[in-house]
Design a protein around this motif. Structure first.
Motif, mmCIF file in Angstrom:
data_model
loop_
_atom_site.group_PDB
_atom_site.id
_atom_site.type_symbol
_atom_site.label_atom_id
_atom_site.label_comp_id
_atom_site.label_asym_id
_atom_site.label_seq_id
_atom_site.Cartn_x
_atom_site.Cartn_y
_atom_site.Cartn_z
ATOM 1 N N HIS A 111 67.829 19.268 37.770
ATOM 2 C CA HIS A 111 68.984 19.904 37.137
ATOM 3 C C HIS A 111 69.014 19.689 35.611
ATOM 4 N N HIS A 115 69.184 22.244 32.343
ATOM 5 C CA HIS A 115 70.072 22.248 31.169
ATOM 6 C C HIS A 115 69.249 22.309 29.878
ATOM 7 N N SER A 136 77.705 16.774 29.622
ATOM 8 C CA SER A 136 78.522 17.515 30.579
ATOM 9 C C SER A 136 79.486 16.553 31.249
ATOM 10 N N HIS A 139 76.770 14.178 32.904
ATOM 11 C CA HIS A 139 75.592 13.651 32.215
ATOM 12 C C HIS A 139 75.798 13.524 30.711
ATOM 13 N N ASP A 302 76.847 24.658 34.434
ATOM 14 C CA ASP A 302 75.890 24.762 35.532
ATOM 15 C C ASP A 302 75.665 26.219 35.932
#
Ligand code: KG4
Ligand code: ZN
Length: 342
Positions: A111, A115, A136, A139, A302
């Motif tokens: 993931h 990004h 985010s 993260h 996302d």
């Protein structure tokens, strides 16, 4: 080659069809925010159940909007790490079923790599090396992108993600969930020097972050101000909190840019929408002769397009995953070695 990309790592059910890693034919994102709002944060079990309800419909929509069929796909890609494990499993199960039913290659994608890749989808000429800040709700990670698909992780958060701190502070201030955009908007009317909140680890000399101390400092400040009846304007609290977070993010990113002699900085993740982060980072980068890039908001948050994008390059590099592909809550990105052509 058309790739269907699926992401169910957190609270968005997302699917997209992308041609050759760049041309987005569809990018369908179904947010679960309304479901989680009343709990003030993402409830993992509810997220998983909602993904189960939505996934088939979202994939159908992505295929319909792209005007394509499974016969015209070259592969199916899915985020299988890192994320909420129950949420990830829904996307992985869907992708495996579709790959099996349509006899298509399957690829499990990281993931965070998605990004990072989001900027490649819209900025064709990103210089290397560059420093990517992923920020985010889940993260905060600083990575040197040495070439397309080659990374060195420089640092990350030791506790809360930057977006998580925004969301918690919004909760203390009674601003609802998620709180990033509301605080960003209020901060524009406030005085960033009104309250001196801490800037944890700003001088630590490494690339690690810690946001839980800022969050807790705001919480104590608000409790004390309320009990003494001397609450300052909420705009000042928002602006002071935001400048503490942004100062740390900018300082460390700029230090990494200098240390790596990088010519560009990319921002990605939901917090990359923050107006002060964008402005302060650009100003600081200018003085180094570096440029700041960020993708449009539907590629910051996302989405399945970034997953299909990464998958194209990993497919070219020979990656294929078997139908026993599993999901994992954790997942470093450093092992990636594929090339992303500009
Ligand atoms: O990438 P994202 O949609 O979801 C994941 O966490 O993976 O990021 C959502 C986070 C939330 O914490 C939200 O409050 C934050 O991004 N956010 C912002 C802004 N817009 C969204 N934070 C600061 N300023 C914003 N303008
Ligand atoms: Zn994310």
């Amino acid at each position: 080659m058309n790739i269907l990309g699926i992401d169910t790592s957190c609270d968005e059910t997302a699917a997209a069809v992308v041609v050759d890693g760049r041309e987005i034919l569809s990018n369908i994102i179904s947010s679960q925010i309304d479901l989680h709002r009343k709990y003030g944060g993402i409830v993992p079990e509810l997220a998983s159940r909602k993904h189960v309800e939505s996934i088939n419909y979202i994939v159908d929509q992505a295929m319909i909007e792209a005007g394509t069929t499974f016969n015209n796909l070259g592969a199916i890609a899915v985020t299988n790490r890192p994320g909420l494990i129950g949420a990830l499993l829904v996307g992985v199960a869907a992708a495996k079923s579709l790959a099996y039913a349509h006899d298509l290659p399957l690829l499990g994608i990281n993931h965070i790599e998605g990004h990072i890749y989001a900027n490649f989808m819209v900025h064709e000429e990103l210089p290397f090396p560059h420093v990517c800040l992923t920020v985010s709700g889940g993260h905060t990670l600083l990575v040197e992108v040495q070439s397309g698909g080659r990374y060195e992780v420089l640092g990350g958060t030791l506790d809360d993600a930057a977006g998580e701190a925004y969301d918690k502070v919004a909760q203390y201030l009674g601003l609802g969930f998620p709180g990033g955009k509301v605080i960003d908007d209020l901060a524009k009317q406030g005085d960033p020097s009104a309250i001196e909140f801490p800037r944890p680890m700003i001088e630590s000399g490494d690339y690690q972050f810690s946001f839980s101390g800022i969050k807790t400092a705001v919480r104590y400040f608000v409790e004390k101000a309320k009990s003494s009846g001397e609450m300052p304007p909420i705009e000042d609290i928002a602006a002071s909190f935001q400048s503490a977070v942004v100062d740390v993010l900018v300082r460390k990113t700029i230090r990494a840019t200098e240390a790596k002699d990088a010519r560009a900085i990319t921002l990605t993740g939901g917090v990359a929408a923050n107006s002060q982060l964008r402005a302060s980072m650009s100003e600081a980068a200018n003085s180094l002769g570096a440029k700041v890039y960020y993708p449009p908001i539907n590629l910051c948050t996302d989405n399945g397009a970034m997953i299909a994008g990464v998958a194209y390059h990993q497919f070219q590099a020979g990656q294929r995953d078997a139908l026993d592909l599993n999901a994992s809550a954790a997942g470093p990105i450093a092992e990636s070695q594929h090339q992303i052509a500009s």
